[in-house]
Scaffold this active site. Sequence first.
Site, PDB file in Angstrom:
ATOM      1  N   GLY A  17     -72.453  18.916  29.319  1.00  0.00           N
ATOM      2  CA  GLY A  17     -73.430  19.811  28.717  1.00  0.00           C
ATOM      3  C   GLY A  17     -73.698  21.064  29.520  1.00  0.00           C
ATOM      4  O   GLY A  17     -74.797  21.619  29.467  1.00  0.00           O
ATOM      5  N   SER A  18     -72.691  21.574  30.233  1.00  0.00           N
ATOM      6  CA  SER A  18     -72.959  22.800  30.995  1.00  0.00           C
ATOM      7  C   SER A  18     -73.103  24.002  30.054  1.00  0.00           C
ATOM      8  O   SER A  18     -73.820  24.950  30.362  1.00  0.00           O
ATOM      9  CB  SER A  18     -71.897  23.039  32.069  1.00  0.00           C
ATOM     10  OG  SER A  18     -70.672  23.398  31.501  1.00  0.00           O
ATOM     11  N   ASN A  19     -72.456  23.964  28.904  1.00  0.00           N
ATOM     12  CA  ASN A  19     -72.677  25.032  27.911  1.00  0.00           C
ATOM     13  C   ASN A  19     -74.087  24.944  27.332  1.00  0.00           C
ATOM     14  O   ASN A  19     -74.750  25.965  27.131  1.00  0.00           O
ATOM     15  CB  ASN A  19     -71.626  24.952  26.802  1.00  0.00           C
ATOM     16  CG  ASN A  19     -70.332  25.608  27.217  1.00  0.00           C
ATOM     17  OD1 ASN A  19     -70.224  26.822  27.261  1.00  0.00           O
ATOM     18  ND2 ASN A  19     -69.349  24.791  27.572  1.00  0.00           N
ATOM     19  N   MET A  91     -66.910  15.739  20.927  1.00  0.00           N
ATOM     20  CA  MET A  91     -65.549  15.202  20.913  1.00  0.00           C
ATOM     21  C   MET A  91     -65.247  14.298  19.709  1.00  0.00           C
ATOM     22  O   MET A  91     -64.303  13.521  19.754  1.00  0.00           O
ATOM     23  CB  MET A  91     -65.261  14.478  22.231  1.00  0.00           C
ATOM     24  CG  MET A  91     -65.351  15.389  23.465  1.00  0.00           C
ATOM     25  SD  MET A  91     -64.458  16.968  23.349  1.00  0.00           S
ATOM     26  CE  MET A  91     -62.820  16.471  23.845  1.00  0.00           C
ATOM     27  N   ASN A 108     -67.898  26.610  17.126  1.00  0.00           N
ATOM     28  CA  ASN A 108     -67.295  25.757  18.143  1.00  0.00           C
ATOM     29  C   ASN A 108     -66.834  26.630  19.298  1.00  0.00           C
ATOM     30  O   ASN A 108     -66.524  27.807  19.115  1.00  0.00           O
ATOM     31  CB  ASN A 108     -66.086  25.010  17.549  1.00  0.00           C
ATOM     32  CG  ASN A 108     -65.469  24.038  18.533  1.00  0.00           C
ATOM     33  OD1 ASN A 108     -66.180  23.357  19.283  1.00  0.00           O
ATOM     34  ND2 ASN A 108     -64.143  23.964  18.551  1.00  0.00           N
ATOM     35  N   HIS A 110     -63.862  26.528  22.290  1.00  0.00           N
ATOM     36  CA  HIS A 110     -62.629  25.811  22.624  1.00  0.00           C
ATOM     37  C   HIS A 110     -62.025  26.432  23.881  1.00  0.00           C
ATOM     38  O   HIS A 110     -61.975  27.658  24.008  1.00  0.00           O
ATOM     39  CB  HIS A 110     -61.649  25.912  21.447  1.00  0.00           C
ATOM     40  CG  HIS A 110     -60.387  25.136  21.686  1.00  0.00           C
ATOM     41  ND1 HIS A 110     -60.350  23.755  21.610  1.00  0.00           N
ATOM     42  CD2 HIS A 110     -59.139  25.535  22.028  1.00  0.00           C
ATOM     43  CE1 HIS A 110     -59.122  23.350  21.890  1.00  0.00           C
ATOM     44  NE2 HIS A 110     -58.365  24.405  22.147  1.00  0.00           N
TER      45      HIS A 110
HETATM   46  C1  GAR Z   1     -65.952  23.040  27.116  1.00  0.00           C
HETATM   47  O1  GAR Z   1     -64.978  23.628  27.935  1.00  0.00           O
HETATM   48  C2  GAR Z   1     -65.496  23.120  25.665  1.00  0.00           C
HETATM   49  O2  GAR Z   1     -64.732  24.246  25.374  1.00  0.00           O
HETATM   50  C3  GAR Z   1     -64.665  21.876  25.559  1.00  0.00           C
HETATM   51  O3  GAR Z   1     -65.376  20.905  26.281  1.00  0.00           O
HETATM   52  C4  GAR Z   1     -66.064  21.539  27.359  1.00  0.00           C
HETATM   53  C5  GAR Z   1     -67.488  21.053  27.370  1.00  0.00           C
HETATM   54  O4  GAR Z   1     -68.089  21.325  28.568  1.00  0.00           O
HETATM   55  N1  GAR Z   1     -64.496  21.504  24.203  1.00  0.00           N
HETATM   56  C6  GAR Z   1     -63.414  20.910  23.755  1.00  0.00           C
HETATM   57  O5  GAR Z   1     -62.446  20.648  24.450  1.00  0.00           O
HETATM   58  C7  GAR Z   1     -63.460  20.574  22.284  1.00  0.00           C
HETATM   59  N2  GAR Z   1     -62.187  20.123  21.829  1.00  0.00           N
HETATM   60  P1  GAR Z   1     -69.653  21.067  28.797  1.00  0.00           P
HETATM   61  O6  GAR Z   1     -69.946  19.632  28.342  1.00  0.00           O
HETATM   62  O7  GAR Z   1     -69.838  21.223  30.268  1.00  0.00           O
HETATM   63  O8  GAR Z   1     -70.407  22.077  28.007  1.00  0.00           O
END
Ligand code: GAR
Length: 198
Positions: A17-19, A91, A108, A110
């Site tokens: 969840g850093s985003n 996911m 989304n 990616h």
């Molecule tokens: C992010 O890099 C996102 O682009 C990727 O998961 C990471 C989540 O990071 N998403 C995918 O690969 C979707 N297929 P976070 O949990 O630290 O936000």
Amino acid sequence: MSAKTPKNLAVFVSGTGSNFEAMLKEHIPIKLVVADRPCKAIDRAKEVGIPTALIERKNFGTSFDRGLYTQKILEVLQTHGIDLVAMAGFMTILGDSLFTTYDGYILNTHPSLLPLFKGDHAVKDALEARAKETGCTIHIATADLDDGPILAQRSVPILPNDSIETLHERIKIEERKLYPEVLKNILVGNLVLPQTVV
Ligand code: GAR
């Protein structure tokens, strides 16, 4: 759904969840956090008092009933009056009914420069392809995985000694700046979905 400025954002998470954390830091108003499994991101949402819905995919049968799972997600979104969804490391692939109901209002992020390197191993695939650069893409999600109109992209270099982890972190540094920026523009009406491109 007609073109309008959405107000009620749900963020979908599965992991660190850093985003999501970056959105909090930028004061993005988040009405609901949805997770498909227990994870750090949903714990953090609870900590800061954002309503959460944990809809565990493991409870939807050994062969995973995607239709039923998607229906449950839709019910929760509608109960909370959600009109914009931002997937942030979510996911689970969701069924068509979500994309029909929220057509153009599901975003989304990616970890590649789409249309390159779609799918779950985007960072590894970019490394293995010996690409010189990769990056992140914020796009409107459709029923087709990692497809849909691109709203914004940032590139990063791939360095000689990169591992999947070091490269992914370099990408995520850009994602964490770009995603809140795009969301802010949408929520204040500077970016009109689904037609306008940043
Ligand atoms: C992010 O890099 C996102 O682009 C990727 O998961 C990471 C989540 O990071 N998403 C995918 O690969 C979707 N297929 P976070 O949990 O630290 O936000």
